[in-house]
Design an enzyme around this catalytic site. Structure first.
Site, PDB file in Angstrom:
ATOM      1  N   HIS A 253      49.326  30.577  80.456  1.00  0.00           N
ATOM      2  CA  HIS A 253      50.447  30.637  79.522  1.00  0.00           C
ATOM      3  C   HIS A 253      51.393  29.435  79.643  1.00  0.00           C
ATOM      4  CE1 HIS A 253      54.438  31.870  78.119  1.00  0.00           C
ATOM      5  NE2 HIS A 253      53.742  32.455  77.140  1.00  0.00           N
TER       6      HIS A 253
ATOM      7  N   CYS B 107      40.013  25.084  68.108  1.00  0.00           N
ATOM      8  CA  CYS B 107      41.479  25.159  68.192  1.00  0.00           C
ATOM      9  C   CYS B 107      41.946  25.528  69.598  1.00  0.00           C
ATOM     10  CB  CYS B 107      42.046  26.112  67.152  1.00  0.00           C
ATOM     11  SG  CYS B 107      41.552  27.807  67.415  1.00  0.00           S
TER      12      CYS B 107
HETATM   13  C1  PEP Z   1      41.777  30.141  72.589  1.00  0.00           C
HETATM   14  O1  PEP Z   1      41.490  31.173  73.189  1.00  0.00           O
HETATM   15  O2  PEP Z   1      41.086  29.104  72.649  1.00  0.00           O
HETATM   16  C2  PEP Z   1      43.002  30.076  71.769  1.00  0.00           C
HETATM   17  C3  PEP Z   1      43.291  28.990  71.087  1.00  0.00           C
HETATM   18  O3  PEP Z   1      43.802  31.155  71.766  1.00  0.00           O
HETATM   19  P1  PEP Z   1      44.888  31.503  72.896  1.00  0.00           P
HETATM   20  O4  PEP Z   1      45.036  30.306  73.767  1.00  0.00           O
HETATM   21  O5  PEP Z   1      46.139  31.836  72.160  1.00  0.00           O
HETATM   22  O6  PEP Z   1      44.281  32.677  73.566  1.00  0.00           O
END
Ligand code: PEP
Ligand code: MG
Length: 841
Positions: A423, A799
Site C-alpha cells: 500500500h 495497469c
Molecule cells: C494490480 O493488482 O495490479 C492493480 C493495479 O490493482 P491494485 O494495485 O489496486 O490491487
C-alpha cells in the site's frame, strides 16, 4: 590480426571499439588535427589476455616514444559510465631523468615531480602503507626527501625502486588491471548495468610537463554550467602544475573573466581563444559537451583528454535540446541518449551530491526522490506539524487506506514492512512522495515512540531523518536537497519522445489533482482510476461506514445515495481534465474492513456518529476482518454479493458522462471490474451495469457510449481470457495482484526475503518491480492470444506498477499491447522507455 596495442597516429585499419571510450575520443581529436601528445593504446582484448597470464610487451609499447619521454597511464573503459582506476602520471621517471629535469625545469620542479611519482608508485601501485611516508608527505619537497622515500620503498619491497621504465609500466598496468577487477569497481560498474566481463583498455601517453620557464601549466575546461547546462566556460587553470591540480589548489585561475579573481582569458588571451575554438570544434564533431584536460607547455596548448562534461540531470537535458536545436544531432539521437533514471531525478527532489551522509539502514526503494523531516508515527501528527509548516517523515509498520490523508501532509514515508506493490509503495508513487518500504533492519516501538537501528542507535519522535526513495537509504539527520525541475527543455524533450513512442501511456490517477499532474506529464488518458480512494475523504468515510453497517439492501442503498453525488462530482472533474482522452474507472476493489476503525477510541467515536452500540461496531469489524485481506471478499466478489455498490458507482459514472457530454466534452468512460476469476462474474456485473445505463439514458433522455472490460489479476482470468473476452471490450492486466497470485507471494510481505532472493539470484529481479517475463509474462501472452482469438478488437494493457518500469514496458511493446498505465509521476519515464523501444527495434 587484431593488434594488442597501436600507436594513436596509426593509419592501419583498427577496430576502434576495441580501445574503449576514452581512446575513441583521442582518435577523433587526432583525426581533427588537434594537438594531442603521442600515445599508445593497449586494447581491451590484450588486457583480457594479460588477466589470464599473458606477458605485457612493455618494450613494444615504449618503442614509439623517445628516450627522454615520461608517460601518463589512463584507463579507457568500454563505456564512459563504467569509470576506471585513477590516472597515473610521470611513469618512466628515474634517477637519470630526474637529473635531466633539474637542468630543464629547475631543481624545485624536478624534485617535486620525482617525489610525487615515487609516492604515487609506492602507495597507489605497490600498495605500501601511506603512513610510512608520513615524513615526506604534505611538506615542501627537498632532495633529501627523495632519498628517504626511495629508502622506504626499498625496505618495504626488499628491492630498489625500479629504474627501468619498462618495469615501472608493467607494474602500473598490472595494478590498474587489478583495480579494475576489484570488488568496489565491479559494484560501481554494475550500478551502470555493465556486464560481469566489462572490458577496459589503457592509454599510455607522453607527458607534456606543465612546468617550464615559458608559461606552462595544466587545467580542466568545460563549456557548460554543470548545474543547469547553460553555455558558460567553467573550469580552472594553474601555472606550473600537472593533472587535475588546478581543480584542487586555491591559487588557480578562472578560465573566463570572473569577478572573483584572475583568469586565463586575461593572462593568456590567445591560448584561451584557442582553447574555446578547440572546445567548440570538438563539441560539433563528437556531438556532445566535453570536459577537456589541457596542458600549456612552453606557451603551447595541448589536449590530453576529452571526457563527457560533468552535468546534472537538468543540464543533461538542456545540452541535448541545444544540440538538436543547433542541428548537431537529431531528435531520435537525443532521445536515445537519455536514461530513464535522468528523468526520475528531474521530477523528484534529490540528495545534493555534496551532502555528507550517515546511512542508518537500507530498505526497498519504493518511490523515488529524497525527503528530509521530523519523524512522526501517525498521520494525525503529520497533519498537525504540516499546519505549522514543519516537514515530517511518516514512519509506520505498514500503511493502510486510513493513512492516505496523512500521506498528503508528510514529505516522505518509511515502513518497516512491505514491498514494491504494498500500500505505502503504490500510494506514494501515485502522490510523487519519496518512500522506502521493507526497512526491516529498523525496529519501530510505537508505544515508546522511537526507532532503533541495527547498531542500537535510537531515533525519537521529532528527531530529523532523511530518506532517499531512489536508492532506499535511510539517513540520519537533516540533509540539503536539490529541488525538482519540469522546465521548458524537459517539456520539449518529452514531446520528442512522445512523437517516437507508439504504445500509449496512460496514468493510474484517482483524484483530480493526480489527473492534472498526469495530463501535464503527457498521459494519453487514465488507465486506472481506483475509485475506493475517493471514499477515504472525511466527508465520505462516515457515509461509507454507514453503508457497511446497513442491515438490508434498502438501508445500504440509502447510505450509498449520500455517496452518489460525491462520486459523480469526482468523475465530472476527472472527465473535464481528461476531455477527449479515455478514462478507465475501476469499480470498488478493497475489502470493506479497510474502512473500519482499528483503535478503540475511533470505534467509540464511530458508534456515536452512527448511533450504534460499540458492541455492534466491534462485532461487524470482527465479522469483516480477514486473515489475508488480499484474497477474500474484495473486487468483483463485493460487486456480486453487495450489488448496490457497483450500481451506485455505475450511475455516478453515467450521470457524469451525460453532464460532460452536454457541456460539449468528448467522453467515453471505460468501466473495469477488478479481481475477476470467472466469466459468469463478468456477465452478471455486465447485465447490472447495462440496466443502470439504460435507466440513466431514459431518465436523462440522452444517449451515450461506454466500454466494459475486465482487470485480469488472477491466473484463472488469464487462462479463461478467451471466454472473458467475448463479453469485454478490453482486458487490463493488474500485474500487482497477478504477480502475487502467480508466485503465491504476498505483495505486502515479500520484502522480508526479496533482497536475499535477488542477491542469491533465485529471482533475477524483484518480480513486483520488473515483470517476470517467463511466468507472469507467459500468462499475459497466453491471455492475449486466447482473448484476441475470440475478440480481434480486444484492447490489451498493463495497469499494475510494471506499467512504469522500462523493462516491463519493453515487454508490453513487444507483445503488441495497446497501452501501459502507471502512476502519474512515472508517465514521463514510461514515455521515454516506449520511445527507446521504438528506436532500438
Ligand atoms: C494490480 O493488482 O495490479 C492493480 C493495479 O490493482 P491494485 O494495485 O489496486 O490491487
Ligand atoms: Mg489489484
Amino acid at each position: 590480426m587484431v593488434k594488442d596495442y597501436i600507436h594513436l597516429n596509426s593509419q592501419c585499419e583498427v577496430k576502434r571499439t576495441n580501445f574503449g571510450a576514452r581512446a575513441r575520443r583521442l582518435f577523433l581529436l587526432k583525426a581533427m588535427d588537434m594537438p594531442v601528445p603521442r600515445a599508445v593504446l593497449l586494447s581491451i582484448d590484450a588486457v583480457k589476455k594479460i588477466q589470464t597470464g599473458r606477458k605485457i610487451d612493455t618494450g613494444g609499447i615504449l618503442d614509439v616514444f623517445n628516450e627522454e619521454d615520461i608517460f601518463s597511464v589512463r584507463a579507457s573503459p568500454e563505456h564512459w559510465d563504467w569509470g576506471g582506476p585513477q590516472t597515473i602520471l610521470n611513469v618512466g621517471l628515474n634517477n637519470n631523468k630526474f637529473a635531466d629535469l633539474k637542468i630543464k625545469l629547475g631543481e624545485t620542479e624536478a624534485i617535486s615531480l620525482y617525489l610525487r611519482f615515487i609516492l604515487s608508485f609506492s602507495i597507489d601501485i605497490m600498495r605500501i602503507d601511506e603512513q610510512l611516508f608520513e615524513s615526506v608527505i604534505s611538506k615542501r619537497p627537498t632532495e633529501a626527501m627523495i632519498t628517504t622515500a626511495l629508502n622506504v620503498y626499498e625496505e618495504e619491497m626488499s628491492s630498489p625502486f625500479p629504474q627501468s621504465p619498462n618495469d615501472q609500466l608493467e607494474q602500473v598496468l598490472k595494478s590498474m588491471i587489478r583495480a579494475w577487477n576489484g570488488t568496489t569497481a565491479r559494484i560501481l560498474r554494475k550500478a551502470h548495468n555493465a556486464p560481469e566481463d566489462a572490458g577496459v583498455a589503457f592509454i599510455i601517453q607522453r607527458m607534456v610537463m606543465g612546468f617550464g620557464k615559458l608559461e606552462s601549466g595544466s587545467g580542466v575546461a568545460q563549456f557548460i554550467n554543470p548545474i543547469d547546462g547553460s553555455k558558460k566556460v567553467t573550469g580552472r587553470y594553474l601555472s606550473q602544475s600537472q593533472g587535475r591540480d588546478a581543480l584542487e589548489r586555491k591559487n588557480s585561475l578562472f578560465l573566463t573573466k570572473d569577478k572573483r579573481g584572475r583568469s586565463l582569458e586575461e593572462h593568456m588571451p590567445k591560448i584561451f581563444e584557442e582553447l574555446c575554438k578547440f572546445g567548440s570544434e570538438v563539441r560539433v564533431k563528437t556531438k556532445d559537451e566535453l570536459e577537456l584536460d589541457f596542458t600549456i607547455d612552453g606557451e603551447k596548448l595541448w589536449l590530453l583528454d576529452a571526457a563527457p562534461a560533468r552535468r546534472s540531470a537538468q543540464a543533461a537535458i538542456k545540452v541535448l535540446v541545444d544540440l538538436v536545436e543547433e542541428g548537431i544531432i537529431d531528435k531520435n539521437n537525443a532521445v536515445k541518449r537519455v536514461e530513464p533514471r535522468i528523468i526520475t531525478e528531474l521530477l523528484h527532489p534529490q540528495l545534493s551530491p555534496l551532502a555528507k551522509l550517515q546511512v542508518i539502514c537500507r530498505g526497498v526503494a519504493a518511490s523515488p526522490g529524497a525527503a528530509t523531516g521530523q519523524i512522526v508515527f501517525s498521520s494525525k501528527m503529520a497533519q498537525k506539524l504540516a499546519l505549522k509548516e514543519k516537514p515530517t517523515i511518516l514512519v509506520k509498520l505498514e500503511t493502510g487506506p486510513e493513512d492516505i490523508r496523512g500521506m498528503h501532509f508528510t514529505k516522505g514515508v518509511l515502513t518497516e514492512r512491505g514491498g514494491m506493490t504494498s500500500h505505502a509503495a503504490v500510494t506514494a508513487r501515485g502522490l510523487g512522495l519519496p518512500c522506502i518500504v521493507g526497512a526491516n533492519a529498523l525496529k519501530i516501538n510505537f508505544k515508546e515512540k522511537h526507532i532503533t537501528t541495527h547498531s542500537g542507535k535510537i531515533f525519537n519522535e521529532l528527531d530529523f531523518i532523511t530518506i532517499d526513495g531512489t536508492s532506499g537509504r535511510v539517513i540520519s539527520g537533516k540533509t540539503d536537497l536539490l529541488e525538482p525541475t519540469f522546465n521548458d527543455s524537459l517539456k520539449t524533450f518529452l514531446k520528442w519522445a512522445e512523437q517516437i513512442a507508439k504504445i500509449d501511456i496512460r496514468a493510474n490517477a484517482d483524484t483530480p489533482n493526480d489527473v492534472t499532474i498526469a495530463r501535464n506529464f503527457g498521459a494519453k488518458g487514465i488507465g486506472l482510476c481506483r475509485t475506493e480512494q475517493m471514499f477515504f475523504e472525511d466527508d465520505r468515510l462516515l457515509a461509507m461506514r454507514e453503508m457497511i453497517f446497513a442491515d438490508s439492501n434498502k438501508e445500504r442503498k440509502v447510505a450509498l445515495e449520500q455517496l452518489l453525488p460525491m462520486q459523480r462530482a469526482d468523475f465530472m472533474k476527472i472527465f473535464k481534465i481528461m476531455d477527449g482522452f479515455p478514462v478507465c474507472i475501476r469499480l470498488f476493489d478493497p475489502p470493506l474492513h479497510e474502512f473500519l476503525p482499528r483503535e478503540r477510541q475511533e470505534m467509540l467515536e464511530l458508534a456515536e456518529a452512527l448511533d450504534l452500540s460499540v458492541g455492534k461496531i466491534i462485532d461487524r469489524t470482527k465479522e469483516l476482518s480477514e486473515f489475508n485481506p488480499m484474497l477474500g471478499m474484495r473486487g468483483v466478489r463485493l460487486g456480486i454479493t453487495l450489488p448496490e455498490i457497483y450500481e451506485m458507482q455505475a450511475r455516478a459514472i453515467f450521470e457524469a458522462t451525460v453532464t460532460a457530454q452536454k457541456a460539449g466534452m468528448l467522453i467515453v468512460p471505460e468501466i473495469m471490474i477488478p479481481l475477476v476469476s470467472a466469466q459468469k462474474e463478468v456477465e452478471l456485473i455486465r447485465s447490472n451495469i447495462e440496466a443502470t445505463a439504460s435507466a440513466v439514458k431514459t431518465e436523462t433522455g440522452t444517449e451515450f457510449n461506454y466500454k466494459y472490460g475486465v482487470m485480469v489479476e488472477t491466473p484463472r482470468a488469464a487462462l479463461r481470457a478467451g471466454d472473458i473476452a467475448k463479453s469485454s471490450s478490453f482486458l487490463s492486466f493488474g500485474t500487482n495482484d497477478l504477480t502475487q497470485m502467480t508466485y503465491g507471494l504476498s505483495r505486502d510481505d515479500a520484502s522480508r526475503f526479496m533482497r536475499d532472493y535477488v542477491a542469491k539470484e533465485v529471482f533475477s529481479e524483484d518480480p513486483f518491480r520488473t515483470l517476470d517475463k517467463d511466468g507472469v509474462g507467459e500468462l499475459l501472452l497466453l491471455a492475449r492470444d486466447r482473448g484476441r482469438a475470440q475478440n480481434p478488437t480486444l484492447s490489451l494493457s498493463v495497469c499494475g506498477e510494471h506499467g512504469g518500469d522500462p523493462t516491463s514496458i519493453k515487454f508490453c511493446c513487444e507483445a503488441g499491447f495497446n497501452y501501459v498505465s502507471c502512476s502519474s509521476f512515472r508517465v514521463p519515464i514510461a514515455i521515454l522507455a516506449a520511445a527507446h523501444y521504438e528506436l532500438g527495434k
